[in-house]
Design a protein around this motif. Structure first.
Motif, PDB file in Angstrom:
ATOM      1  N   ASP A 153      34.196 -52.688  -4.704  1.00  0.00           N
ATOM      2  CA  ASP A 153      34.343 -52.311  -3.297  1.00  0.00           C
ATOM      3  C   ASP A 153      33.072 -51.683  -2.745  1.00  0.00           C
ATOM      4  O   ASP A 153      33.009 -51.381  -1.541  1.00  0.00           O
ATOM      5  CB  ASP A 153      35.487 -51.302  -3.121  1.00  0.00           C
ATOM      6  CG  ASP A 153      36.861 -51.927  -3.272  1.00  0.00           C
ATOM      7  OD1 ASP A 153      36.968 -53.163  -3.158  1.00  0.00           O
ATOM      8  OD2 ASP A 153      37.832 -51.178  -3.503  1.00  0.00           O
ATOM      9  N   ALA A 154      32.081 -51.438  -3.594  1.00  0.00           N
ATOM     10  CA  ALA A 154      30.827 -50.854  -3.136  1.00  0.00           C
ATOM     11  C   ALA A 154      30.278 -51.648  -1.953  1.00  0.00           C
ATOM     12  O   ALA A 154      30.511 -52.864  -1.832  1.00  0.00           O
ATOM     13  CB  ALA A 154      29.803 -50.836  -4.271  1.00  0.00           C
ATOM     14  N   LEU A 155      29.533 -50.972  -1.090  1.00  0.00           N
ATOM     15  CA  LEU A 155      29.091 -51.581   0.156  1.00  0.00           C
ATOM     16  C   LEU A 155      28.070 -52.689  -0.033  1.00  0.00           C
ATOM     17  O   LEU A 155      27.774 -53.429   0.918  1.00  0.00           O
ATOM     18  CB  LEU A 155      28.531 -50.508   1.091  1.00  0.00           C
ATOM     19  CG  LEU A 155      29.518 -49.395   1.468  1.00  0.00           C
ATOM     20  CD1 LEU A 155      28.886 -48.448   2.472  1.00  0.00           C
ATOM     21  CD2 LEU A 155      30.832 -49.962   2.000  1.00  0.00           C
TER      22      LEU A 155
ATOM     23  N   ARG B 174      46.733 -57.963   9.176  1.00  0.00           N
ATOM     24  CA  ARG B 174      46.099 -58.389   7.933  1.00  0.00           C
ATOM     25  C   ARG B 174      45.402 -57.187   7.315  1.00  0.00           C
ATOM     26  O   ARG B 174      44.760 -56.399   8.012  1.00  0.00           O
ATOM     27  CB  ARG B 174      45.084 -59.508   8.194  1.00  0.00           C
ATOM     28  CG  ARG B 174      45.682 -60.790   8.722  1.00  0.00           C
ATOM     29  CD  ARG B 174      44.610 -61.873   8.821  1.00  0.00           C
ATOM     30  NE  ARG B 174      43.443 -61.374   9.528  1.00  0.00           N
ATOM     31  CZ  ARG B 174      42.221 -61.906   9.415  1.00  0.00           C
ATOM     32  NH1 ARG B 174      42.012 -62.937   8.612  1.00  0.00           N
ATOM     33  NH2 ARG B 174      41.205 -61.401  10.102  1.00  0.00           N
ATOM     34  N   LEU B 175      45.519 -57.071   6.000  1.00  0.00           N
ATOM     35  CA  LEU B 175      45.001 -55.917   5.267  1.00  0.00           C
ATOM     36  C   LEU B 175      43.886 -56.366   4.333  1.00  0.00           C
ATOM     37  O   LEU B 175      43.994 -57.383   3.657  1.00  0.00           O
ATOM     38  CB  LEU B 175      46.132 -55.257   4.479  1.00  0.00           C
ATOM     39  CG  LEU B 175      47.400 -54.958   5.310  1.00  0.00           C
ATOM     40  CD1 LEU B 175      48.507 -54.427   4.411  1.00  0.00           C
ATOM     41  CD2 LEU B 175      47.099 -53.984   6.435  1.00  0.00           C
ATOM     42  N   GLY B 176      42.815 -55.587   4.285  1.00  0.00           N
ATOM     43  CA  GLY B 176      41.616 -56.012   3.597  1.00  0.00           C
ATOM     44  C   GLY B 176      41.448 -55.454   2.201  1.00  0.00           C
ATOM     45  O   GLY B 176      42.289 -54.715   1.679  1.00  0.00           O
ATOM     46  N   GLN B 177      40.318 -55.794   1.596  1.00  0.00           N
ATOM     47  CA  GLN B 177      39.991 -55.367   0.245  1.00  0.00           C
ATOM     48  C   GLN B 177      39.641 -53.887   0.181  1.00  0.00           C
ATOM     49  O   GLN B 177      40.119 -53.161  -0.689  1.00  0.00           O
ATOM     50  CB  GLN B 177      38.818 -56.201  -0.286  1.00  0.00           C
ATOM     51  CG  GLN B 177      38.185 -55.680  -1.572  1.00  0.00           C
ATOM     52  CD  GLN B 177      39.115 -55.711  -2.757  1.00  0.00           C
ATOM     53  OE1 GLN B 177      39.970 -56.588  -2.851  1.00  0.00           O
ATOM     54  NE2 GLN B 177      38.972 -54.747  -3.666  1.00  0.00           N
ATOM     55  N   ARG B 178      38.789 -53.426   1.096  1.00  0.00           N
ATOM     56  CA  ARG B 178      38.354 -52.017   1.071  1.00  0.00           C
ATOM     57  C   ARG B 178      39.348 -51.188   1.870  1.00  0.00           C
ATOM     58  O   ARG B 178      39.395 -51.282   3.096  1.00  0.00           O
ATOM     59  CB  ARG B 178      36.947 -51.871   1.645  1.00  0.00           C
ATOM     60  CG  ARG B 178      35.854 -52.550   0.832  1.00  0.00           C
ATOM     61  CD  ARG B 178      34.476 -52.169   1.386  1.00  0.00           C
ATOM     62  NE  ARG B 178      33.418 -52.909   0.708  1.00  0.00           N
ATOM     63  CZ  ARG B 178      32.856 -54.031   1.168  1.00  0.00           C
ATOM     64  NH1 ARG B 178      33.269 -54.557   2.320  1.00  0.00           N
ATOM     65  NH2 ARG B 178      31.896 -54.622   0.488  1.00  0.00           N
ATOM     66  N   TRP B 179      40.099 -50.355   1.192  1.00  0.00           N
ATOM     67  CA  TRP B 179      41.126 -49.578   1.872  1.00  0.00           C
ATOM     68  C   TRP B 179      40.537 -48.487   2.755  1.00  0.00           C
ATOM     69  O   TRP B 179      41.253 -47.884   3.562  1.00  0.00           O
ATOM     70  CB  TRP B 179      42.101 -49.007   0.848  1.00  0.00           C
ATOM     71  CG  TRP B 179      42.915 -50.086   0.178  1.00  0.00           C
ATOM     72  CD1 TRP B 179      42.936 -51.411   0.486  1.00  0.00           C
ATOM     73  CD2 TRP B 179      43.833 -49.922  -0.905  1.00  0.00           C
ATOM     74  NE1 TRP B 179      43.800 -52.094  -0.346  1.00  0.00           N
ATOM     75  CE2 TRP B 179      44.369 -51.199  -1.218  1.00  0.00           C
ATOM     76  CE3 TRP B 179      44.252 -48.827  -1.660  1.00  0.00           C
ATOM     77  CZ2 TRP B 179      45.298 -51.398  -2.230  1.00  0.00           C
ATOM     78  CZ3 TRP B 179      45.177 -49.015  -2.681  1.00  0.00           C
ATOM     79  CH2 TRP B 179      45.698 -50.290  -2.958  1.00  0.00           C
ATOM     80  N   SER B 180      39.240 -48.249   2.625  1.00  0.00           N
ATOM     81  CA  SER B 180      38.543 -47.363   3.554  1.00  0.00           C
ATOM     82  C   SER B 180      38.242 -48.058   4.864  1.00  0.00           C
ATOM     83  O   SER B 180      37.869 -47.405   5.850  1.00  0.00           O
ATOM     84  CB  SER B 180      37.222 -46.898   2.928  1.00  0.00           C
ATOM     85  OG  SER B 180      36.317 -48.001   2.805  1.00  0.00           O
ATOM     86  N   GLY B 181      38.368 -49.375   4.887  1.00  0.00           N
ATOM     87  CA  GLY B 181      38.052 -50.151   6.070  1.00  0.00           C
ATOM     88  C   GLY B 181      36.589 -50.489   6.231  1.00  0.00           C
ATOM     89  O   GLY B 181      36.206 -51.149   7.204  1.00  0.00           O
ATOM     90  N   ALA B 182      35.746 -50.068   5.294  1.00  0.00           N
ATOM     91  CA  ALA B 182      34.308 -50.325   5.411  1.00  0.00           C
ATOM     92  C   ALA B 182      34.033 -51.821   5.482  1.00  0.00           C
ATOM     93  O   ALA B 182      34.600 -52.599   4.709  1.00  0.00           O
ATOM     94  CB  ALA B 182      33.572 -49.703   4.227  1.00  0.00           C
ATOM     95  N   ASP B 183      33.151 -52.217   6.391  1.00  0.00           N
ATOM     96  CA  ASP B 183      32.890 -53.637   6.636  1.00  0.00           C
ATOM     97  C   ASP B 183      31.399 -53.846   6.900  1.00  0.00           C
ATOM     98  O   ASP B 183      30.996 -54.194   8.014  1.00  0.00           O
ATOM     99  CB  ASP B 183      33.720 -54.097   7.839  1.00  0.00           C
ATOM    100  CG  ASP B 183      33.726 -55.603   8.007  1.00  0.00           C
ATOM    101  OD1 ASP B 183      33.514 -56.323   7.010  1.00  0.00           O
ATOM    102  OD2 ASP B 183      33.935 -56.053   9.153  1.00  0.00           O
ATOM    103  N   PRO B 184      30.557 -53.649   5.866  1.00  0.00           N
ATOM    104  CA  PRO B 184      29.114 -53.715   6.076  1.00  0.00           C
ATOM    105  C   PRO B 184      28.620 -55.141   6.290  1.00  0.00           C
ATOM    106  O   PRO B 184      29.191 -56.103   5.772  1.00  0.00           O
ATOM    107  CB  PRO B 184      28.548 -53.139   4.776  1.00  0.00           C
ATOM    108  CG  PRO B 184      29.584 -53.472   3.751  1.00  0.00           C
ATOM    109  CD  PRO B 184      30.903 -53.350   4.468  1.00  0.00           C
ATOM    110  N   ALA B 185      27.555 -55.259   7.043  1.00  0.00           N
ATOM    111  CA  ALA B 185      26.936 -56.563   7.251  1.00  0.00           C
ATOM    112  C   ALA B 185      26.442 -57.102   5.915  1.00  0.00           C
ATOM    113  O   ALA B 185      25.863 -56.381   5.112  1.00  0.00           O
ATOM    114  CB  ALA B 185      25.767 -56.433   8.228  1.00  0.00           C
ATOM    115  N   GLY B 186      26.695 -58.359   5.686  1.00  0.00           N
ATOM    116  CA  GLY B 186      26.269 -58.993   4.445  1.00  0.00           C
ATOM    117  C   GLY B 186      27.300 -58.927   3.340  1.00  0.00           C
ATOM    118  O   GLY B 186      27.299 -59.768   2.437  1.00  0.00           O
ATOM    119  N   TYR B 187      28.171 -57.935   3.390  1.00  0.00           N
ATOM    120  CA  TYR B 187      29.234 -57.786   2.381  1.00  0.00           C
ATOM    121  C   TYR B 187      30.529 -57.447   3.106  1.00  0.00           C
ATOM    122  O   TYR B 187      31.061 -56.346   2.973  1.00  0.00           O
ATOM    123  CB  TYR B 187      28.864 -56.711   1.355  1.00  0.00           C
ATOM    124  CG  TYR B 187      27.610 -57.039   0.587  1.00  0.00           C
ATOM    125  CD1 TYR B 187      27.654 -57.796  -0.577  1.00  0.00           C
ATOM    126  CD2 TYR B 187      26.356 -56.611   1.044  1.00  0.00           C
ATOM    127  CE1 TYR B 187      26.492 -58.110  -1.272  1.00  0.00           C
ATOM    128  CE2 TYR B 187      25.193 -56.923   0.351  1.00  0.00           C
ATOM    129  CZ  TYR B 187      25.275 -57.670  -0.800  1.00  0.00           C
ATOM    130  OH  TYR B 187      24.130 -57.986  -1.489  1.00  0.00           O
TER     131      TYR B 187
END
Length: 393
Positions: free
Chosen positions: A294-296, A348-361
């Motif tokens: 889950d790392a950014l 829809r629920l994502g992989q990172r439960w923190s909601g982090a959505d960095p560009a490229g990842y």
């Protein structure tokens, strides 16, 4: 910091988080733009997430294309949801999945490996996931064919228990190349669960106790109470990634052994494993369960997308079994983070439960991440809202 102080500090923070989470639910937690705000109860959240997960279920092939073991876990999570909430709208998929998929399939149709009938293949852990799914189907419906299927699968898996290497343990694959944590954690859970459901059983009880004793002493659990991925060829802890599902399966196995035997040491070990996970900065970051991928600057593969939900299934079990508010608080904390930070306008629920959505990842959204997050939402549904659905024979 001393271990006891750290655990106590976490418990205090967790209980505060529980109160905050309950207040947020009462007030109606923040929703993403365009999303419905009516699902503010734990049951409502879980229902919304379950409905989205079922949009990816293929009625013709009776699974979630295209992941075999992930489909077993997704089905189990749906059954957990039905049992926990009493909402049986999706109950027909259980028997449909069973009847369509119990036969044989060539390589490439359900898995890269052939499926050889009765949900078995060369991947021993894949077979175990299906065995646990059919045990949950038995619990949910009372139909003995599901229990019989679980026995068939467990007998198959037991054929790969081998004392000639590392003194015991089940091999991960038919080629006998690796003894790892997930295969053995699941085996403990499966065998102990069979004992707990078969009146007068001694066979599965003995196998479960032997397997648990081996797992606890195998070296797979490191000095920090975290479960590494597997053993080296010379039977040492390989220092591999501490995946959440390995930690969860070990907790689940210990709990089922405790129910089978009354062994307080097994229960204490389950608590120790959970406390170690919750105190680990590698697994919990800013209060949110976090996989290393889950790392950014990383992405999770299709397998790892579903790991955290497995952990939450057994954290729910631990909270129910012990009544400990710390574990309950953690389940509520994860559900709140998912619902308020990791949900889009279509639920829809994502992989990172923190909601982090960095560009490229980017934060992945698919049925695997949906099933995983649903596991956390189900865990946050208070115990006692569920009931047995049993339909008998």
């Amino acid at each position: 910091m001393r271990k006891g102080t750290r655990t106590k500090s976490y418990r205090n923070r967790a209980l505060c988080t529980l109160l905050a989470g309950l207040l947020a639910m009462l007030l109606g937690a923040a929703s993403p733009a365009g999303a419905s705000t009516k699902q503010v109860t734990p049951q409502g959240r879980a229902e919304a997430a379950a409905d989205v997960l079922m949009q990816s279920y293929d009625q013709n092939t009776a699974w979630w294309p295209s992941s075999w073991w992930n489909s077993a876990v997704a089905l189990t999570t749906m059954m957990d949801y039905m049992q926990r909430t009493g909402n049986t709208r999706w109950l027909p998929i259980v028997d449909h999945t069973f009847e369509v998929n119990r036969g044989a399939f060539p390589a490439g149709e359900r898995s890269s490996d052939p499926i050889e009938g009765d949900f078995t293949s060369r991947a021993i852990d894949d077979s175990e996931w299906w065995g646990l799914a059919w045990l949950q189907a038995y619990d949910l419906t009372g139909q003995r064919k599901y229990l019989s299927e679980a026995v068939t699968i467990a007998d198959y898996v037991h054929g790969y228990w081998d004392t000639s290497t590392c003194g015991g343990g089940v091999w991960w694959d038919r080629e006998r190349t690796y003894k790892n944590s997930i295969t053995n954690g699941l085996y403990v859970r499966l065998t102990a669960a069979l004992h707990n459901r078969i009146p007068g059983d001694t066979l599965w009880s003995g196998r479960a106790q032997t397997a648990w004793t081996w797992l606890a002493g195998s070296g797979l659990i490191n000095k920090s109470g975290l479960v590494n991925d597997g053993l080296t060829n010379d039977c040492r802890n390989n220092g591999g990634t501490v995946w959440t599902y390995n930690q969860g399966a070990a907790i689940g196995g210990a709990l089922e052994v405790y129910r089978a035997t009354g062994d307080q040491t097994a229960l204490a070990t389950a608590r120790h494993l959970a406390d170690a996970a919750l105190a680990s900065p590698d697994l919990v970051q800013q209060g949110v369960l976090t996989e290393q991928c889950d790392a950014l600057d990383r992405t999770c593969d299709d397998n790892a997308k579903q790991f955290k939900g497995v952990f939450m299934r057994y954290m729910m079990d631990l909270a129910d079994t012990t009544g400990d508010g710390t574990y309950r608080a953690f389940t509520v904390q994860q559900a709140n983070s998912i619902w308020t930070r990791d949900r889009d306008a279509q639920n829809r629920l994502g992989q990172r439960w923190s909601g982090a959505d960095p560009a490229g990842y980017p934060n992945a959204h698919d049925w695997r991440t949906q099933a995983s997050a649903l596991g956390a939402l189900v865990a946050a549904v208070p115990r006692g809202t569920h009931h047995a659905v049993g339909t008998g024979e």
